[in-house]
Design a protein around this motif. Sequence first.
Motif: not given
Length: 774
Positions: A430, A458, A460-461, A465-468, A494-495
């Motif tokens: 990712d 990266v 993510s799920d 969530y998604r983050t770096t 971060t989302e």
Amino acid sequence: DKFDTGLTASGKAELQAASIDRFSGLIGRDIAGGVRLHAEGSGALLDGSFDVVLSADATDLVTATPQIDPLLAGLSQLRLEAKRDETGTELSLLTLRSQSVDATARGTVSSTAGQLDLKAALKDLSLVDKNLEGPANLDTALSWQKDEPIRVSRLQLTGTGVELSGSGEVDLADDALPASGQANLNIADLSQFNALVGRTLKGSLAASVNGSGQIRGRDFEVSLDATGNDLGTGIAEVDKLLAGSSRFAVQASRVAEQYSLVKLDLETPAMTVKAHSTAGANSPLAFSAQLADVSLFAPDFPGAAEMQGTAEPSGQDWVLSLNGTGPGGTTAKVEGIVAGDLGDVDLEITGSAPLGMANPFIAPQSLQGVVRYDLQLTGRPAIGNLSGQLSASGARFSAPTVNLVLSDIDGNVTLSDQRAQIGISALSRDGGNIRVEGAVNLRPGYSAGLTVALSQLVLSDPSLYRTTLDGTLSLDGPMTGGGKVSGTIELGTTEVQVTAGTAGGGDIIPGLIHVNEPYDSRLTRARAGLLQTGGDTTSSGGRPLALDLLVRAPSRIFIRGRGLDAEFGGQVRLTGNSRDVIPIGQFNLIRGRLDLLGKRFDLTEGQVRIQGSLDPSMRLVAETRNDDITSRIVIEGQISAPEVSFESEPELPEDEVVAQLLFGRDMSTLSPFQAIQLASAVATLTGRGGGGIVSDIRSNVGLDDLDISTSATGETEVRAGKYLTENIYSDIIVDSAGKTEINLNLDISSKLKLKGRVTSEGDTGIGVYYQRDY
């Protein structure tokens, strides 16, 4: 009673003692029990001849011998009939009977020869060894001649499902106690020896052995043939090789500290191993081995594996030369010297192997790729005595439980001085990369000094969530337990997605049982970590790794979903250990809003706390004021399944609060469509909303657009639109007052458009539009 010139005597005697413990000090042993002894006979004092009969009855006799005393519990009887004359001594009868044992012996002894027959029956072997059970019978015959070995002409031992027979001889005159013989063994069920050997054995075994050797020495010559059926050792990986019918044959010897293998054959449905001397004893050995299907151990690699080579004697050592191949690009070459006692080696080991061979041991994680190795093993066979290098390029690692896939894995591991120097880098599927560097001590405990560098990695799920990640971690101390993981991680943008509810999650359905599940399906679930094996799967024999990790994100943590769009910042510290992670920290609201039915509510309060669980708890408050009523939307609970509530000052019922929030009016003044909007908004906030009724109607009718809204004058409007061709779009608007509007859009080019409008009140319009994006 009688005396003559030959000093002969005859008579009888009787001794009775209710308890013989008083004689313990006399014989130096703790004894107990009651004894009644009767003896009669005759003898000559000058020539030593005698003829005697002895009988004894004992009750609960104790001799302080743990292996014998259980056999003498209760009433035991002994009878001895023996005589001696100029030809020798004859044991006419010796019997021992108790409630547990029945033994009989007969024999003769002279100055030049002797023989003895012994039969015994034991009621239960557990009296001798608690790890055994069932009856046993012994029938043996011994004989000897002067200056010759003692010969066992008959040996038969039977027990529960066990039969042992054989013959042989041993020379007591030689200090090395040389012996020779043959024996046959049949065991119907090996499981009866589980307690004795401390393993879960199974199957049946038949064996025949012939040989000679030294009981006190080390030289031997042996020939063994054995067959088994469904053998099991309690070691899962070994038992896979022994399933079904198996055969083992070996001829070997050791003379003057020199081992010699004449022949070795091992055959099972899963494998074949053969070795034989090319020209008799002390000549080179030809060796071959084949594993019928490697997928027995590595499901991703079906196919056979083979190894061939030679072992040539050199003094007291062996010179090895082996070559192997297998599926997935597996190759192996082993060359060097092995000591005759197998204590030391000097070997070069080169080749390649698929990394996927490790997958059964790291599931549900998996590896793909090839590792190449060029190693030397010097000294005692142990991992710490390996030196050389292992390398991989373009490998892939997958960890489905954390949704992490690493690709383009390049790495080298250099072994020397009982240390492994590691340098590995990888890219995330990712985005971002990771690098591991440092050393691991190869002595037990495997103390490490490793650093892990993360760069824009990266994680993510898709549902959450998604983050770096950026930062550096370190692992110091024993990897098998007791070490410590520490460091700081900086989170980038971060989302976090507030889920629409928990009903549609991917959890295992409670009570679901897979009946006749195909192997591929079960393998997939195992790789995904979805097999419920029962028991405590988190326990480990070693100590866990201590944790001291700081995760920082001063800003740019966005939480979105259910109409929420908010930014947070803060930090969390991960403490505890690898078996029990304890997160502590908080993220506070920076800014945010909540959108419902086109209305925007600013957030006035917000915190996301992480305290002891990796599923954070949240509290968000959106507030507005209308007609002296302050209304609030409160979203609170675990971030995976938060709950929504509505509050107001002064206090009103929840539906009244929602009506004030959305429409600025009392429930009783809402139109029917506004009531539907109210229910839809509540469903959206509480996670029960999907596409909704309007979306379902649009899909079923085949429209490209369908919307229901409220006009500026409070009338309900319905808009229906559809593409008539690729560049012609039309929609119709109808309100609750009966007014109608038809719109037509024609895309002449990507920049030039023609639009027209007609209403039920006679209004028309047409326009040409030029549009360009910058």
